[in-house]
Write a protein that holds these residues in place. Sequence first.
Motif, mmCIF file in Angstrom:
data_model
loop_
_atom_site.group_PDB
_atom_site.id
_atom_site.type_symbol
_atom_site.label_atom_id
_atom_site.label_comp_id
_atom_site.label_asym_id
_atom_site.label_seq_id
_atom_site.Cartn_x
_atom_site.Cartn_y
_atom_site.Cartn_z
ATOM 1 N N VAL A 452 57.057 15.140 -30.266
ATOM 2 C CA VAL A 452 56.066 14.643 -31.046
ATOM 3 C C VAL A 452 54.846 15.227 -30.911
ATOM 4 O O VAL A 452 54.346 15.208 -29.738
ATOM 5 N N SER A 453 53.975 15.663 -31.801
ATOM 6 C CA SER A 453 52.455 15.955 -31.686
ATOM 7 C C SER A 453 52.025 15.890 -33.062
ATOM 8 O O SER A 453 52.462 16.142 -34.051
ATOM 9 N N THR A 454 50.719 15.514 -32.714
ATOM 10 C CA THR A 454 49.967 15.294 -33.782
ATOM 11 C C THR A 454 48.666 16.090 -33.610
ATOM 12 O O THR A 454 47.787 15.649 -32.581
ATOM 13 N N CYS A 455 48.185 17.173 -34.188
ATOM 14 C CA CYS A 455 47.405 18.054 -33.896
ATOM 15 C C CYS A 455 46.496 18.601 -34.981
ATOM 16 O O CYS A 455 46.816 18.451 -36.092
ATOM 17 N N LEU A 456 45.122 18.823 -34.834
ATOM 18 C CA LEU A 456 44.202 19.155 -35.605
ATOM 19 C C LEU A 456 44.090 20.680 -35.811
ATOM 20 O O LEU A 456 44.286 21.344 -35.017
ATOM 21 N N GLU A 457 43.904 21.075 -37.176
ATOM 22 C CA GLU A 457 43.887 22.400 -37.668
ATOM 23 C C GLU A 457 42.545 22.665 -38.336
ATOM 24 O O GLU A 457 42.229 22.498 -39.257
ATOM 25 N N PRO A 458 41.387 23.039 -37.295
ATOM 26 C CA PRO A 458 39.933 23.256 -37.993
ATOM 27 C C PRO A 458 40.230 24.455 -38.883
ATOM 28 O O PRO A 458 40.874 25.278 -38.561
ATOM 29 N N SER A 459 39.501 24.449 -39.853
ATOM 30 C CA SER A 459 39.652 25.740 -40.922
ATOM 31 C C SER A 459 38.511 25.727 -41.595
ATOM 32 O O SER A 459 37.548 25.008 -41.702
ATOM 33 N N GLY A 460 38.279 27.184 -42.125
ATOM 34 C CA GLY A 460 36.915 27.474 -42.485
ATOM 35 C C GLY A 460 36.281 28.439 -41.979
ATOM 36 O O GLY A 460 35.482 29.323 -42.402
ATOM 37 N N GLY A 461 36.577 28.371 -40.733
ATOM 38 C CA GLY A 461 35.645 29.153 -39.913
ATOM 39 C C GLY A 461 34.316 29.202 -39.978
ATOM 40 O O GLY A 461 33.571 28.417 -40.900
ATOM 41 N N ASN A 462 33.576 29.470 -38.867
ATOM 42 C CA ASN A 462 32.061 29.294 -38.806
ATOM 43 C C ASN A 462 31.614 30.211 -37.529
ATOM 44 O O ASN A 462 32.214 30.274 -36.673
ATOM 45 N N SER A 463 30.465 30.596 -37.536
ATOM 46 C CA SER A 463 30.153 31.365 -36.230
ATOM 47 C C SER A 463 29.446 30.632 -35.185
ATOM 48 O O SER A 463 29.117 30.951 -34.109
ATOM 49 N N SER A 464 29.507 29.301 -35.543
ATOM 50 C CA SER A 464 28.869 28.372 -34.274
ATOM 51 C C SER A 464 29.153 28.294 -33.178
ATOM 52 O O SER A 464 28.421 28.228 -32.068
ATOM 53 N N PHE A 465 30.336 28.961 -32.712
ATOM 54 C CA PHE A 465 30.720 29.050 -31.372
ATOM 55 C C PHE A 465 29.970 30.098 -30.738
ATOM 56 O O PHE A 465 30.019 30.302 -29.276
ATOM 57 N N GLU A 466 29.301 31.177 -31.401
ATOM 58 C CA GLU A 466 28.400 32.172 -31.219
ATOM 59 C C GLU A 466 27.231 31.709 -30.476
ATOM 60 O O GLU A 466 27.118 31.879 -29.326
ATOM 61 N N PRO A 467 26.351 31.104 -31.217
ATOM 62 C CA PRO A 467 25.175 30.655 -30.588
ATOM 63 C C PRO A 467 25.472 29.432 -29.555
ATOM 64 O O PRO A 467 24.707 29.365 -28.629
ATOM 65 N N LEU A 468 26.559 28.871 -29.712
ATOM 66 C CA LEU A 468 27.072 27.599 -28.554
ATOM 67 C C LEU A 468 27.003 28.212 -27.275
ATOM 68 O O LEU A 468 26.749 27.899 -26.322
ATOM 69 N N PHE A 469 27.756 29.333 -27.369
ATOM 70 C CA PHE A 469 28.189 30.160 -25.930
ATOM 71 C C PHE A 469 27.153 31.243 -25.590
ATOM 72 O O PHE A 469 27.242 31.753 -24.348
ATOM 73 N N ASN A 470 26.383 31.521 -26.635
ATOM 74 C CA ASN A 470 25.226 32.381 -26.273
ATOM 75 C C ASN A 470 23.981 32.052 -27.115
ATOM 76 O O ASN A 470 23.716 32.659 -28.240
ATOM 77 N N PRO A 471 23.003 31.327 -26.419
ATOM 78 C CA PRO A 471 21.973 30.759 -27.029
ATOM 79 C C PRO A 471 21.021 31.960 -27.794
ATOM 80 O O PRO A 471 20.297 31.669 -28.408
ATOM 81 N N LYS A 472 21.162 33.093 -27.042
ATOM 82 C CA LYS A 472 20.264 34.238 -27.438
ATOM 83 C C LYS A 472 21.009 34.940 -28.748
ATOM 84 O O LYS A 472 20.112 35.356 -29.403
ATOM 85 N N ASN A 473 21.938 34.530 -29.263
ATOM 86 C CA ASN A 473 22.726 34.830 -30.489
ATOM 87 C C ASN A 473 22.278 33.872 -31.417
ATOM 88 O O ASN A 473 23.234 33.005 -31.675
ATOM 89 N N THR A 474 21.342 33.654 -31.904
ATOM 90 C CA THR A 474 20.977 32.826 -33.042
ATOM 91 C C THR A 474 21.574 33.219 -34.373
ATOM 92 O O THR A 474 20.743 33.530 -35.254
ATOM 93 N N THR A 475 22.808 32.912 -34.499
ATOM 94 C CA THR A 475 23.334 33.346 -35.882
ATOM 95 C C THR A 475 23.904 32.110 -36.701
ATOM 96 O O THR A 475 24.435 31.480 -35.914
ATOM 97 N N THR A 476 23.979 31.889 -38.030
ATOM 98 C CA THR A 476 24.392 31.052 -38.368
ATOM 99 C C THR A 476 25.088 31.335 -39.706
ATOM 100 O O THR A 476 25.464 30.545 -40.588
ATOM 101 N N THR A 477 25.350 32.423 -40.300
ATOM 102 C CA THR A 477 25.777 33.070 -41.341
ATOM 103 C C THR A 477 27.223 33.237 -41.217
ATOM 104 O O THR A 477 27.666 33.891 -40.375
#
Lengths: 802, 161, 293
Positions: A452-477
């Motif tokens: 059995v597995s119950t799992c999330l599928e995040p969807s829609g995409g977003n660039s937020s992991f970019e500034p999260l992992f590189n604060p110099k890359n302040t992108t949100t579009t």
Amino acid sequence: MTNANVKFKYIGKHRRAVEHRRFVVGEGNFAADIHLRGMLHVAIVASPYAHARIKSIDAIAALNIPGVHAVVTGKDLFTDTDPILPGVDAPQVKRYPMAVDIARYAGEWVVAVVADTRALAEDAAEFIDIDYEVLDHIVDPELAALTNSPLVHEAHGSNIIFNRKFTWGEVDQHFSECDHEISYRARWSRNSTVPIETFAVACSWNDAAQMMDVWASIQMPKFPDQLAKALRLDGNAVRVHFDVDVGGSYGVKRGLKHSILVAYLARKLNRPVRFVEDRLENMRGGDMQGPDRIFDVSMGFNSDGIIRSMRMRALDDIGAYSGRAPLQLGKPVGAIIGPYRIQSVEYEAIAVMTNKTPQEAVRGFGQAPTNYAIETGVDQIARFLNIDRIELRNKNLIGKDEFPYLIPSGTSYDSGDYETVLKKALNAAPYSELMIERDRLRNSGMLAGIGVSTCLEPSGGNSSFEPLFNPKNTTTTWMDSCLIRIDLSGSITALMGTSSAGQAHETLVSTVVGEVLDRQPDDIRVLHADSLNALPSNSPVGSRMAIMLGGAAAGAAKKLRNKLLKIASHNLGVEADSLEYAEGNFTSKFDPTKKITWAELVEIAHRKFHELPSDLEPGLQEKFVWEVPTGGLLPTEDGRVQMYPCHSFEAHVILASIDPDTGKVTIHQYICGHDCGVMISPDVVHGMTYGGIAHGLGAALLEKYSFSDEGQLLSGTFMDYLLPSSHEVPPITIVDHCTPSPLTEFGQKGSGEAGYLGSPAAIASAVNDALAPRGISINTLPMTPDAIWTALHEQVNELRSI
Amino acid sequence: MSKVAIQMTVNGTLYEKEVEPRMTLVDFIRDELGLTGTHVGCEHGVCGACSILLNDEPIRSCCIFAVQADGMKVTTVEGLAPSRGQLSKIQDAFCEKHALQCGFCTPGMLIACHDLIQRQPHPSQDEVREAISGNLCRCTGYQQIVDAVMHATACEDTTHD
Amino acid sequence: MKAAAFEYVCSENLDHALGVLDEIGAEAKLIAGGQSLVPMMSMRFARPSILVDINRLEELKQITPGDGFLRLGACVRQRVIEFDSSLDKTIPLVKKALQWVGHSQTRNRGTIGGSLVFADPSAELPLASLLLGASMHLQSAAEGSRVVGAADFFLGPMFTALTETECLVAIDLPVWSGPRIGSAFSEVSMRKGDFAMASAACQLQTAEDGVISLITIGVGGVNGSPTAFPEIAKEIIGKRLTPQIAQEIAEQAAKQCDPGSDTHVSARFRRSLAATLLARVMLEAVEDSINKR
């Protein structure tokens, strides 16, 4: 399939995909089908060593062969192109399409030979003489993380390219308050999606126009501008043709290095050039391998089964260079607790470099390995407490009335009904019969288990992991677009600004536009723009297109319908809200004789300016550029951020048996409960779910990029890297549920990564349930016959409890 | 190396070409004849994307040199439709059942399914899986392909073939 | 992955093909089905300067019954054998082995001779022919014909007694006649159709009272070449094959094996698999013989 309260005419219905028409008659337009007059071909000479200094390259003999036009090395690219930089802040980790001075993995491209034919280029490649000085190499990721190991990139000073520990909530306190704690290691070995089509790219440089035309098997956001940047060209000097059919990608076809190389050659030689990776080049040097992770996880839980807190350390071996790989540790932040009410999380993400083929983005962008790691713990807790695994999940699953649900790492899950989806999957099996069958198999001498597995599928995409992992890359579009035209003949054409790799986007857009305009979807033509006439797009990644492209298409269609309404109201002399719309025609609600047809509206818009409302432009064309819903925010100091907007969900239920003498796993039943909100194209969604499960099965049981201690890829052909065939993938039953998203036009969520995100966890769950009576478990993928047999015969228990 | 003159009937048309002996049949079909429907996936005989019918038998066209097929009859995906604008039963079933996504393995898959139906007009699901086991697909998980063949072979009407 | 250049010769008769081999030697290679050779040439592991095509030699495609044996021409397609139901009675072990060989598309081109000459240690047809005590007919222009027994033909991984100027022209497969002949072939591979991690085969004849009157057993994939166990097999004659005895025999045989390891399979596991499979095929063959009264 439940459909919330809305009745759709075209959305959610069976419909033949538009794309099929060309594929079933062999009229696809793949990059390797591109023939340009005078086109030249490329073959690669790759490094045989995992780590070596390139002392000299002698190409004279090769260049003297008639039909050979050029031999190009990393040095040429170093001089004439800009390096590809990582997505994290590590400017010293530079990559060029070919090795510059130092080869950092066996298979890294060192020399490119250009000739009249591919065969001739390969002939000439054999005459290239390269003198290497072998250097110390490092292939073990845990050793590579230590300070005394050979450095993959000396200038970077360490093999760790990213390391950050996030603490969201009162982790220490929660652990101390819990009745119990378990710790375990879960190992997701390196695999990838391995499309049947390798990467191919053709480029043609036009000297007069100073423009580069590019046809590539590409699935990559920002590809045209990154290509232009590397080539030191203006953005409008590169035209990428997105109407190339891509033969499968599932994340990996970010062939930036291939394209830079070929574009460079095309311009240098002033001849069109095409490079089609052969399978050996692809497996070893295409830089398309996937996550390679060691998870060390602890979970704090109570005797009643409630899981309160989790510590997860994820060490990812990204190989010798950095593409998107470190960021693949970031996306799972947006679903780090899975579908459970875990209250606090400590997450340490470490990306380490080794002398191996680099990773690239793979379906799910790191979520599948993370789900595997989470589910491994959930099952272990159940066994520890002697609670049924389903009951344990039900205790911890976020309830359907708790949405939107804010998770400790800052993402809000939009909607869901996890318990119902799980129940539906169990009922479809039905679970009671699975247990009977499992017992029957056990009595016959086999090992058997239910997974059995119950799992999330995040969807829609977003660039937020970019500034999260590189604060110099302040992108949100993170956006997508659609342009729709109704022409003089009343035909509808829609334009999308990215390539497709089997996701049936033309079908998606025409269904959506048909729904909004109430016109036949099959009459709506959807084209792929090229990068110079496309509106902004971030391409099909992160299960985003149903949401984003669907949303943009709906937005543009609504604008058009509104314009038609204005023209109708103006010409019929009635208020807009007194008009009814059906199939392109407007009729007055109060006087049915007051009617204006589609054809008449089109005429007015295109030819009768005198009958057009004064505030409207002539013609019928509207665009819609849409930012991802919930997007636009930078992460907080402690790394909390809204990752993806919509959250689909899957519940897998599997019955499997294991032959204890051969270690072979047989899957007898496979059920997948799936909820991605409203499905715009159910056939397409189901198709991708089946395919995702097949990918997951490969990762769970068969697929691994194995490297020797010398850094040599041992599974570089299809004889050693094992893709599941129709014998290995069982019949699969999908059970749909629909919890619409409040964030989208039709309630749709994305689902391109469906199946893959939950199936490795479910298969591992089944295997471990089968092994449990023997007191053993396997927490490393793939679970090959040898691994299972060895575990059975060595009685190794990988479960450590505290 | 000098070229060799060969003849081949492909999808009903006779071609005469001169090729290097080392040119594989799939490269010949794609590059010499411009029939790009047949695809190259691995060039070592595993994936089946290059499947075609050689004298009515499905083979891997990356595992045979074009010169070896001199004088033979070849059918590719482009030759499966009964006529222009029409689809064969199996092609139609693939569309109906969503048996493809990216389309890259599809030509080879259609050849394998076409051959199965010729030999076995009403196959079981297991027989379908066996027939396509030499054709790898990364998109579909095979389920809808099996469904398509079952659908194509369920009807009694055989006029399309 | 484009092959290195070569000259191509399509032979119209065997003497012609042999003549080329004789003249050119190791630089010339015969091509039959090509299912193994062409991929090797595409990867440039094999680079003959002359390729001699023997696919059109009708003389090598004959299936001829002999006295107590069946003669298969080396170029008989695997598919032809697969679909010829008359061979179920005469060479059942070969038929069963074939079910595990590759995929239908490879069997459409692959030949029996090609598989035997390629001599992959885990290939099915070499194991079956070894157990049957097949005779290989080899021919060269200079030396004429000679016959080599299967036991002397498979010398190591990808290595046979065939010299560089010889062609395998036919294989004589002994035909067992009489009642209660059973056979079984089994293998375990990562995926169906892949090369075996280990394989096992058995053909036997039981007497009316169920004891074994004739038996041949062997394994594949666990040594450099397929391995038969004639000495162990002799010990079984006159006995009844119970599950326990089958297990003991299988373990005894497995002890004689020296398997290697690779990416997927450790040596230890391979040896265990061989034993498991050998025990299973012996019992299956007994079952099969009972059904063939």
